[in-house]
Design a protein around this motif. Structure first.
Motif, mmCIF file in Angstrom:
data_model
loop_
_atom_site.group_PDB
_atom_site.id
_atom_site.type_symbol
_atom_site.label_atom_id
_atom_site.label_comp_id
_atom_site.label_asym_id
_atom_site.label_seq_id
_atom_site.Cartn_x
_atom_site.Cartn_y
_atom_site.Cartn_z
ATOM 1 N N GLU A 21 27.862 14.192 71.089
ATOM 2 C CA GLU A 21 28.148 14.286 72.521
ATOM 3 C C GLU A 21 28.165 12.933 73.215
ATOM 4 O OE1 GLU A 21 25.273 17.064 74.007
ATOM 5 O OE2 GLU A 21 26.329 18.793 73.154
ATOM 6 N N SER A 22 27.724 11.882 72.542
ATOM 7 C CA SER A 22 27.684 10.551 73.150
ATOM 8 C C SER A 22 29.077 9.950 73.189
ATOM 9 C CB SER A 22 26.776 9.628 72.343
ATOM 10 O OG SER A 22 25.464 10.097 72.362
ATOM 11 N N ASP A 23 29.357 9.266 74.313
ATOM 12 C CA ASP A 23 30.630 8.557 74.434
ATOM 13 C C ASP A 23 30.365 7.261 75.168
ATOM 14 O OD1 ASP A 23 33.371 8.394 73.961
ATOM 15 O OD2 ASP A 23 33.810 9.001 76.031
ATOM 16 N N PRO A 24 30.539 6.137 74.586
ATOM 17 C CA PRO A 24 31.024 5.877 73.230
ATOM 18 C C PRO A 24 29.953 6.206 72.197
ATOM 19 C CG PRO A 24 30.378 3.828 74.252
ATOM 20 C CD PRO A 24 30.216 4.906 75.298
ATOM 21 N N LYS A 25 30.397 6.372 70.956
ATOM 22 C CA LYS A 25 29.478 6.723 69.867
ATOM 23 C C LYS A 25 28.483 5.585 69.642
ATOM 24 C CE LYS A 25 31.391 10.607 68.688
ATOM 25 N NZ LYS A 25 31.078 11.572 69.705
ATOM 26 N N PRO A 26 27.187 5.908 69.650
ATOM 27 C CA PRO A 26 26.188 4.880 69.353
ATOM 28 C C PRO A 26 26.177 4.593 67.853
ATOM 29 C CG PRO A 26 25.125 6.997 69.625
ATOM 30 C CD PRO A 26 26.581 7.205 69.923
ATOM 31 N N SER A 27 25.621 3.465 67.487
ATOM 32 C CA SER A 27 25.484 3.193 66.060
ATOM 33 C C SER A 27 24.414 4.127 65.504
ATOM 34 C CB SER A 27 25.082 1.738 65.827
ATOM 35 O OG SER A 27 23.742 1.526 66.237
ATOM 36 N N PHE A 28 24.566 4.439 64.217
ATOM 37 C CA PHE A 28 23.571 5.324 63.600
ATOM 38 C C PHE A 28 22.192 4.676 63.652
ATOM 39 C CE2 PHE A 28 27.396 6.990 61.344
ATOM 40 C CZ PHE A 28 27.306 8.283 61.815
ATOM 41 N N GLY A 29 22.154 3.364 63.450
ATOM 42 C CA GLY A 29 20.877 2.663 63.452
ATOM 43 C C GLY A 29 20.152 2.751 64.776
ATOM 44 N N ARG A 30 20.875 2.558 65.876
ATOM 45 C CA ARG A 30 20.249 2.583 67.207
ATOM 46 C C ARG A 30 19.741 3.982 67.543
ATOM 47 N NH1 ARG A 30 20.241 -0.844 71.492
ATOM 48 N NH2 ARG A 30 21.662 -2.166 70.321
ATOM 49 N N LEU A 31 20.579 4.999 67.346
ATOM 50 C CA LEU A 31 20.167 6.368 67.656
ATOM 51 C C LEU A 31 19.032 6.810 66.734
ATOM 52 C CD1 LEU A 31 20.548 8.899 69.351
ATOM 53 C CD2 LEU A 31 22.325 9.634 67.741
ATOM 54 N N ALA A 32 19.114 6.447 65.474
ATOM 55 C CA ALA A 32 18.053 6.812 64.526
ATOM 56 C C ALA A 32 16.731 6.174 64.924
ATOM 57 C CB ALA A 32 18.450 6.389 63.121
ATOM 58 N N GLU A 33 16.797 4.942 65.394
ATOM 59 C CA GLU A 33 15.580 4.261 65.833
ATOM 60 C C GLU A 33 14.969 4.974 67.039
ATOM 61 O OE1 GLU A 33 14.871 0.058 67.927
ATOM 62 O OE2 GLU A 33 15.782 -0.085 65.925
ATOM 63 N N GLN A 34 15.818 5.406 67.960
ATOM 64 C CA GLN A 34 15.330 6.115 69.142
ATOM 65 C C GLN A 34 14.700 7.458 68.774
ATOM 66 O OE1 GLN A 34 18.815 6.473 71.563
ATOM 67 N NE2 GLN A 34 18.727 4.348 72.281
ATOM 68 N N LEU A 35 15.245 8.111 67.748
ATOM 69 C CA LEU A 35 14.737 9.422 67.331
ATOM 70 C C LEU A 35 13.657 9.326 66.257
ATOM 71 C CD1 LEU A 35 18.150 11.300 67.195
ATOM 72 C CD2 LEU A 35 16.379 11.505 68.952
ATOM 73 N N ASN A 36 13.404 8.121 65.798
ATOM 74 C CA ASN A 36 12.403 7.869 64.759
ATOM 75 C C ASN A 36 12.741 8.581 63.444
ATOM 76 O OD1 ASN A 36 10.134 6.569 63.804
ATOM 77 N ND2 ASN A 36 8.755 8.249 64.365
ATOM 78 N N VAL A 37 14.024 8.466 63.045
ATOM 79 C CA VAL A 37 14.476 8.971 61.748
ATOM 80 C C VAL A 37 15.198 7.843 61.031
ATOM 81 C CG1 VAL A 37 14.723 11.354 62.567
ATOM 82 C CG2 VAL A 37 16.691 9.844 62.614
ATOM 83 N N HIS A 38 15.404 7.992 59.744
ATOM 84 C CA HIS A 38 16.115 6.976 58.974
ATOM 85 C C HIS A 38 17.603 7.050 59.300
ATOM 86 C CE1 HIS A 38 17.637 4.731 55.505
ATOM 87 N NE2 HIS A 38 16.425 4.174 55.503
ATOM 88 N N HIS A 39 18.242 5.886 59.435
ATOM 89 C CA HIS A 39 19.649 5.858 59.848
ATOM 90 C C HIS A 39 20.570 6.529 58.829
ATOM 91 C CE1 HIS A 39 20.850 2.500 57.161
ATOM 92 N NE2 HIS A 39 19.589 2.137 57.319
ATOM 93 N N GLU A 40 20.260 6.441 57.541
ATOM 94 C CA GLU A 40 21.090 7.107 56.531
ATOM 95 C C GLU A 40 20.942 8.617 56.601
ATOM 96 O OE1 GLU A 40 23.512 6.174 54.234
ATOM 97 O OE2 GLU A 40 23.458 4.414 55.511
#
Length: 103
Positions: A21-40
């Motif tokens: 739902e994000s626009d523009p698409k965030p990087s997987f690394g940034r969003l993963a860091e915010q959610l405290n999950v691994h980016h892969e």
């Protein structure tokens, strides 16, 4: 019994929804860091969701993977049964004796 999942299903669904739902698409690394999950892990969740919804076709869907696991378990069970039947057949054949002829 499968191993317990590291991340709850609710977190997976929320993470994928936030990314899509994000626009523009965030990087997987940034969003993963915010959610405290691994980016892969996040990247794999998003890719698998895209496959399941028909947006991609470069990997098997969740349903196909589940069916393959079920068939692999069934195949293993049938192999075990065949091995038992072979052993029983060999045992009973030795009980009959090698000199007996079938007419």
């Amino acid at each position: 019994m499968p191993a317990p999942r590291k991340y709850p299903d609710e977190l997976r669904e929320r993470a994928v929804r936030l990314y899509r739902e994000s626009d523009p698409k965030p990087s997987f690394g940034r969003l993963a860091e915010q959610l405290n999950v691994h980016h892969e892990a996040l990247r794999n969740w998003v890719c698998q969701t895209e496959v399941d919804t028909g947006e991609r076709d470069d990997r098997p869907s969740t349903d196909v993977l589940a069916e393959n696991r079920r068939l692999a378990r069934e195949n293993a069970e049938l192999r075990r049964v065949n091995e038992v039947l072979r052993a029983a057949s060999a045992y009973f054949a030795s009980e009959i004796g090698p000199t007996r002829r079938w007419s």
